[in-house]
Write a protein that holds these residues in place. Structure first.
Motif, mmCIF file in Angstrom:
data_model
loop_
_atom_site.group_PDB
_atom_site.id
_atom_site.type_symbol
_atom_site.label_atom_id
_atom_site.label_comp_id
_atom_site.label_asym_id
_atom_site.label_seq_id
_atom_site.Cartn_x
_atom_site.Cartn_y
_atom_site.Cartn_z
ATOM 1 N N MET A 265 -70.451 47.436 -29.385
ATOM 2 C CA MET A 265 -70.534 46.154 -28.704
ATOM 3 C C MET A 265 -69.110 45.631 -28.586
ATOM 4 S SD MET A 265 -73.860 44.195 -30.328
ATOM 5 C CE MET A 265 -73.503 44.513 -32.071
ATOM 6 N N ASP A 266 -68.755 45.130 -27.421
ATOM 7 C CA ASP A 266 -67.401 44.641 -27.203
ATOM 8 C C ASP A 266 -67.176 43.398 -28.058
ATOM 9 O OD1 ASP A 266 -65.032 43.465 -26.184
ATOM 10 O OD2 ASP A 266 -65.342 44.465 -24.258
ATOM 11 N N THR A 267 -66.212 43.482 -28.957
ATOM 12 C CA THR A 267 -65.954 42.366 -29.859
ATOM 13 C C THR A 267 -65.476 41.125 -29.114
ATOM 14 O OG1 THR A 267 -63.690 43.137 -30.247
ATOM 15 C CG2 THR A 267 -65.391 43.929 -31.753
ATOM 16 N N ASN A 268 -64.887 41.307 -27.948
ATOM 17 C CA ASN A 268 -64.443 40.162 -27.153
ATOM 18 C C ASN A 268 -65.620 39.388 -26.566
ATOM 19 O OD1 ASN A 268 -61.408 40.678 -27.071
ATOM 20 N ND2 ASN A 268 -62.219 42.629 -26.348
ATOM 21 N N ILE A 269 -66.755 40.069 -26.412
ATOM 22 C CA ILE A 269 -67.955 39.432 -25.877
ATOM 23 C C ILE A 269 -68.755 38.747 -26.975
ATOM 24 C CG2 ILE A 269 -70.143 39.812 -24.658
ATOM 25 C CD1 ILE A 269 -67.695 40.139 -22.883
ATOM 26 N N ILE A 270 -68.891 39.387 -28.131
ATOM 27 C CA ILE A 270 -69.761 38.839 -29.187
ATOM 28 C C ILE A 270 -69.013 37.979 -30.199
ATOM 29 C CG2 ILE A 270 -71.349 40.786 -28.948
ATOM 30 C CD1 ILE A 270 -70.252 41.865 -31.610
ATOM 31 N N GLY A 271 -67.677 38.018 -30.182
ATOM 32 C CA GLY A 271 -66.914 37.164 -31.079
ATOM 33 C C GLY A 271 -66.949 37.578 -32.531
ATOM 34 N N LYS A 272 -67.219 38.849 -32.790
ATOM 35 C CA LYS A 272 -67.249 39.368 -34.158
ATOM 36 C C LYS A 272 -66.455 40.668 -34.200
ATOM 37 C CE LYS A 272 -71.915 37.502 -34.972
ATOM 38 N NZ LYS A 272 -71.660 36.444 -35.948
ATOM 39 N N MET A 273 -65.479 40.763 -35.113
ATOM 40 C CA MET A 273 -64.676 41.975 -35.252
ATOM 41 C C MET A 273 -64.951 42.702 -36.562
ATOM 42 S SD MET A 273 -61.046 40.762 -33.602
ATOM 43 C CE MET A 273 -60.333 42.373 -33.853
ATOM 44 N N ARG A 274 -65.106 41.942 -37.630
ATOM 45 C CA ARG A 274 -65.439 42.483 -38.945
ATOM 46 C C ARG A 274 -64.508 43.611 -39.378
ATOM 47 N NH1 ARG A 274 -72.028 41.531 -38.453
ATOM 48 N NH2 ARG A 274 -71.829 39.283 -38.771
ATOM 49 N N ILE A 275 -63.237 43.245 -39.441
ATOM 50 C CA ILE A 275 -62.212 44.140 -39.953
ATOM 51 C C ILE A 275 -61.608 43.488 -41.188
ATOM 52 C CG2 ILE A 275 -59.959 45.197 -39.495
ATOM 53 C CD1 ILE A 275 -60.722 45.373 -36.569
ATOM 54 N N LEU A 276 -61.542 44.238 -42.254
ATOM 55 C CA LEU A 276 -61.057 43.727 -43.527
ATOM 56 C C LEU A 276 -59.690 43.064 -43.360
ATOM 57 C CD1 LEU A 276 -61.795 43.711 -46.580
ATOM 58 C CD2 LEU A 276 -60.391 45.765 -46.804
ATOM 59 N N GLY A 277 -59.603 41.789 -43.766
ATOM 60 C CA GLY A 277 -58.337 41.078 -43.735
ATOM 61 C C GLY A 277 -57.978 40.441 -42.413
ATOM 62 N N GLU A 278 -58.760 40.697 -41.366
ATOM 63 C CA GLU A 278 -58.472 40.137 -40.048
ATOM 64 C C GLU A 278 -59.380 38.937 -39.769
ATOM 65 O OE1 GLU A 278 -56.016 41.236 -37.772
ATOM 66 O OE2 GLU A 278 -55.391 42.327 -39.558
ATOM 67 N N GLU A 279 -58.809 37.882 -39.198
ATOM 68 C CA GLU A 279 -59.592 36.699 -38.860
ATOM 69 C C GLU A 279 -60.509 36.985 -37.670
ATOM 70 O OE1 GLU A 279 -57.251 33.249 -38.205
ATOM 71 O OE2 GLU A 279 -56.323 33.286 -40.197
ATOM 72 N N GLU A 280 -61.681 36.369 -37.698
ATOM 73 C CA GLU A 280 -62.599 36.502 -36.577
ATOM 74 C C GLU A 280 -62.129 35.624 -35.413
ATOM 75 O OE1 GLU A 280 -64.391 38.879 -36.635
ATOM 76 O OE2 GLU A 280 -66.117 38.823 -37.967
ATOM 77 N N PRO A 281 -62.469 35.995 -34.169
ATOM 78 C CA PRO A 281 -62.088 35.169 -33.026
ATOM 79 C C PRO A 281 -62.690 33.766 -33.139
ATOM 80 C CG PRO A 281 -62.896 37.327 -32.321
ATOM 81 C CD PRO A 281 -63.191 37.213 -33.778
ATOM 82 N N GLU A 282 -61.996 32.796 -32.589
ATOM 83 C CA GLU A 282 -62.512 31.421 -32.610
ATOM 84 C C GLU A 282 -63.731 31.279 -31.713
ATOM 85 O OE1 GLU A 282 -60.944 26.811 -31.887
ATOM 86 O OE2 GLU A 282 -59.605 28.525 -31.518
#
Length: 417
Positions: free
Chosen positions: A268-285
């Motif tokens: 799923m494109d993380t830019n579309i769903i707003g969730k990246m779930r990568i350790l240490g990385e902030e999620e999109p606003e």
């Protein structure tokens, strides 16, 4: 529980589109001067990635035809890191699912996970390329330029030709070498690897593909090797400007009918769903979505359910289709383990929707803010809940194309179209 009523809408996007793929390929070959670089009998490798790119089989076939007219002997190499279970056979199957076959393209597909080292970066990262490509007389790198699903690059290099030169051409071994550094590896070290490839391997040119919001080919551009990095930055800005998004950015529930690597490298494109779930990385606003439901898995990804971990809820039918070897190989290579973690599994779409609404604190289910999309690549048509209609009606680019109806499911609790 009374479920929200839904209505079908259509987003109207604008953007360029290539009308004649074959003619555009001929034109680009002429512009980049390939005729002067190719002599009869040269064996030319053409890269083919694992993404569901519009017209990709025809684009590759068009390059094959034109190279053959110049007397060359083109061949196709899978350039897709660890996809297809990180096996030569699996990567051929991935290409077949995209329509890229020897019969259609008119050239042999030489698939191997073997690589040769051609150098290393200043940081000491080894640089590899596909063995078949190394044994040929030249390489044409074909890749789609697109906003990356894992990071935002400070230098403007994300998904595109440079990534294809590094992780694609370098196969599983290069993917491992870069992903071992996490985000830093694919964001910062990947361009350095590609520069070594440009200097050490005989890259004849890059071919950038940009798509519009309708998933149509907007740009096919052959780029001289020495200009790839500069031009890719400009094309990334164009791609970002054409990229579609959800019409509403704050939701209680997003139901994605199907996930799969043919829609996005992350399922799923993380830019579309707003969730990246990568350790240490902030999620999109934005977008802000409480719960994402993954309903099913595409046939094209052949059991690789990478991205299932981006969902909060899934269904038993999706879970039963997972090929854990393929998925695990891919996610372990990436090192972003959360993306293959299995969320709560419900019997069907109906139970998944009920659960998401039940767990949306303070929300009356029938008034919930819900969108349902086919996948994260195709978001021209979708269903939105009745509560969103005032906001939808205020958007100039959105048209309501259906009547407000109850959510409809078949006897197995699966959404009806």
């Amino acid at each position: 529980m009374k479920l929200p009523r839904m209505v079908r809408i259509k987003q109207h996007f604008t953007g360029p589109a290539v009308k004649d793929i074959e003619e555009e390929v001929r034109h680009q070959i002429s512009l980049v001067g390939l005729e002067s670089k190719i002599t009869p009998g040269m064996r030319i490798a053409i890269t083919a990635g694992s993404r569901g790119i519009a017209n990709i089989a025809l684009i590759i076939k068009s390059f094959v035809v034109n190279l053959q007219l110049l007397g060359a002997k083109p061949f196709i190499i899978p350039a897709m890191g660890s996809h297809g279970g990180a096996t030569a056979e699996g990567q051929i199957k991935v290409l077949e699912s995209l329509g890229v076959t020897e019969a259609y393209c008119g050239a042999p597909i030489l698939s191997s996970m073997e690589v040769v080292q051609i150098g290393e970066t200043e940081r000491g990262v080894p640089v590899y390329i596909d063995r078949h490509a190394s044994e040929g007389d030249g390489v044409i790198l074909i890749g789609r330029v697109k906003v990356h699903t894992d990071f935002k690059s400070p230098i403007g290099i994300e998904s595109g030709i440079m990534k294809m030169a590094a992780i694609g051409l370098g196969k599983h071994k290069q993917a491992l070498a870069l992903h071992n550094y996490g985000i830093q590896g694919i964001r910062d070290y990947m361009p350095e690897v590609s520069r070594v490839v440009f200097n050490k391997a005989n890259i004849l040119c890059g071919v950038a593909i940009v798509e519009n919001a309708h998933e149509q080919t907007a740009v096919i551009e052959a780029i001289p090797t020495e200009l790839i990095e500069e031009r890719e930055r400009e094309l990334l800005k164009l791609s970002a400007s054409l990229m579609p998004k959800l019409p509403i950015q704050e939701l209680d529930v997003l139901h994605v009918d199907r996930i799969g690597k043919n829609y996005s490298g992350t399922g799923m494109d993380t830019n579309i769903i707003g969730k990246m779930r990568i350790l240490g990385e902030e999620e999109p606003e934005f977008p802000k979505i409480k719960y994402v439901i993954a309903g099913d898995l595409s046939d094209e990804c052949q059991g690789n359910a990478l991205g299932i971990g981006l969902a909060d809820i899934t269904t038993k039918r999706l879970f039963d289709k997972i090929d854990f070897h393929k998925m695990n190989e891919n996610v372990i290579t990436s090192t972003f383990l959360h993306r293959a973690m299995i969320p709560i599994i419900l019997d069907n779409d109906l139970e998944a929707m009920r659960t998401a609404l039940r767990c949306s604190w303070g929300v009356v289910p029938e008034h919930a803010r819900v969108i349902r999309i086919p996948n994260t690549l195709d978001i021209e048509f979708m269903y939105v809940s009745e509560a969103l209609l005032p906001e939808i009606r205020a958007l100039d680019h959105v048209e309501i194309v259906g009547d407000v109806t109850e959510m409809q499911f078949d006897v197995n609790g699966i959404f009806l179209n």
